[in-house]
Motif scaffolding. Structure first.
Motif, mmCIF file in Angstrom:
data_model
loop_
_atom_site.group_PDB
_atom_site.id
_atom_site.type_symbol
_atom_site.label_atom_id
_atom_site.label_comp_id
_atom_site.label_asym_id
_atom_site.label_seq_id
_atom_site.Cartn_x
_atom_site.Cartn_y
_atom_site.Cartn_z
ATOM 1 N N CYS A 72 0.574 -0.884 0.219
ATOM 2 C CA CYS A 72 -0.036 -0.404 -0.460
ATOM 3 C C CYS A 72 0.999 0.940 0.033
ATOM 4 O O CYS A 72 0.404 2.400 0.264
ATOM 5 N N MET A 73 2.592 1.121 -0.338
ATOM 6 C CA MET A 73 3.487 2.089 0.454
ATOM 7 C C MET A 73 3.268 3.144 -1.073
ATOM 8 O O MET A 73 3.250 4.134 -1.171
ATOM 9 N N SER A 74 3.802 2.318 -2.119
ATOM 10 C CA SER A 74 3.202 3.017 -3.372
ATOM 11 C C SER A 74 2.825 2.975 -4.685
ATOM 12 O O SER A 74 2.845 3.928 -5.170
ATOM 13 N N TYR A 75 1.260 3.042 -4.004
ATOM 14 C CA TYR A 75 0.010 3.123 -5.029
ATOM 15 C C TYR A 75 0.428 2.362 -6.218
ATOM 16 O O TYR A 75 -0.458 3.177 -6.930
ATOM 17 N N MET A 76 0.667 1.374 -5.995
ATOM 18 C CA MET A 76 0.843 0.320 -7.142
ATOM 19 C C MET A 76 -0.457 -0.354 -7.194
ATOM 20 O O MET A 76 -0.520 -0.248 -8.601
ATOM 21 N N LEU A 77 -0.598 -0.656 -6.094
ATOM 22 C CA LEU A 77 -1.192 -2.081 -6.361
ATOM 23 C C LEU A 77 -2.655 -0.756 -6.150
ATOM 24 O O LEU A 77 -2.575 -0.336 -5.201
ATOM 25 N N PRO A 78 -4.020 -1.195 -6.104
ATOM 26 C CA PRO A 78 -5.105 -1.064 -6.446
ATOM 27 C C PRO A 78 -5.469 -0.587 -5.013
ATOM 28 O O PRO A 78 -5.563 -1.235 -3.962
ATOM 29 N N PHE A 80 9.978 -2.062 -2.846
ATOM 30 C CA PHE A 80 10.011 -3.152 -2.032
ATOM 31 C C PHE A 80 8.672 -3.355 -1.715
ATOM 32 O O PHE A 80 7.927 -4.104 -0.864
ATOM 33 N N SER A 81 7.985 -2.591 -1.923
ATOM 34 C CA SER A 81 6.052 -2.920 -1.714
ATOM 35 C C SER A 81 6.047 -3.896 -2.505
ATOM 36 O O SER A 81 5.302 -4.394 -2.093
ATOM 37 N N ILE A 82 6.403 -3.748 -3.349
ATOM 38 C CA ILE A 82 5.949 -5.432 -4.201
ATOM 39 C C ILE A 82 7.106 -6.709 -3.266
ATOM 40 O O ILE A 82 5.971 -7.595 -3.017
ATOM 41 N N GLY A 83 7.803 -6.313 -2.928
ATOM 42 C CA GLY A 83 8.261 -7.218 -2.108
ATOM 43 C C GLY A 83 7.731 -7.896 -0.935
ATOM 44 O O GLY A 83 7.315 -8.774 -0.149
ATOM 45 N N MET A 84 6.570 -6.445 -0.329
ATOM 46 C CA MET A 84 6.275 -7.269 0.666
ATOM 47 C C MET A 84 5.011 -7.751 0.804
ATOM 48 O O MET A 84 4.464 -8.509 1.584
#
Length: 97
Positions: A1-7, A68-72
């Motif tokens: 949720c940190m980088s607003y990559m996922l919806p 980092f966001s996708i890794g988490m």
């Protein structure tokens, strides 16, 4: 949720399961709460796989925060089967069939 990559649906799904999990921990005698928590965990495993596979960016657009966001998110997805097993054991201890 940190980088607003996922919806936003990714965040809402995981945070709502977290809220149901807190409810299941607080009410130790409720079989419905633990059933809803286990069902929610199993459902978020499926939706997390779909979200990560659809919204994974190409290699050119990966900043450190997105990486980092996708890794988490992937790490969280890998820990969910362990959580499902532990919640299932709690379900059995509370008298589930």
């Amino acid at each position: 949720c940190m980088s607003y990559m996922l919806p936003v649906s990714y965040a809402w799904g995981n945070f709502s399961v977290l809220a149901v999990g807190i409810w299941a921990i607080v009410q130790r005698d409720s079989l419905d709460a633990i059933t809803m928590f286990l069902t929610g965990l199993l459902l978020t495993v499926l939706t997390d796989i779909i979200h990560i596979s659809i919204f994974y960016p190409s290699h050119d657009f990966l900043s450190d925060a997105k990486r980092f966001s996708i890794g988490m998110a992937i790490f969280s997805l890998l820990l969910k089967p362990v959580s499902c097993y532990l919640v299932y054991r709690m379900y059995r201890e509370r008298g589930g069939e």
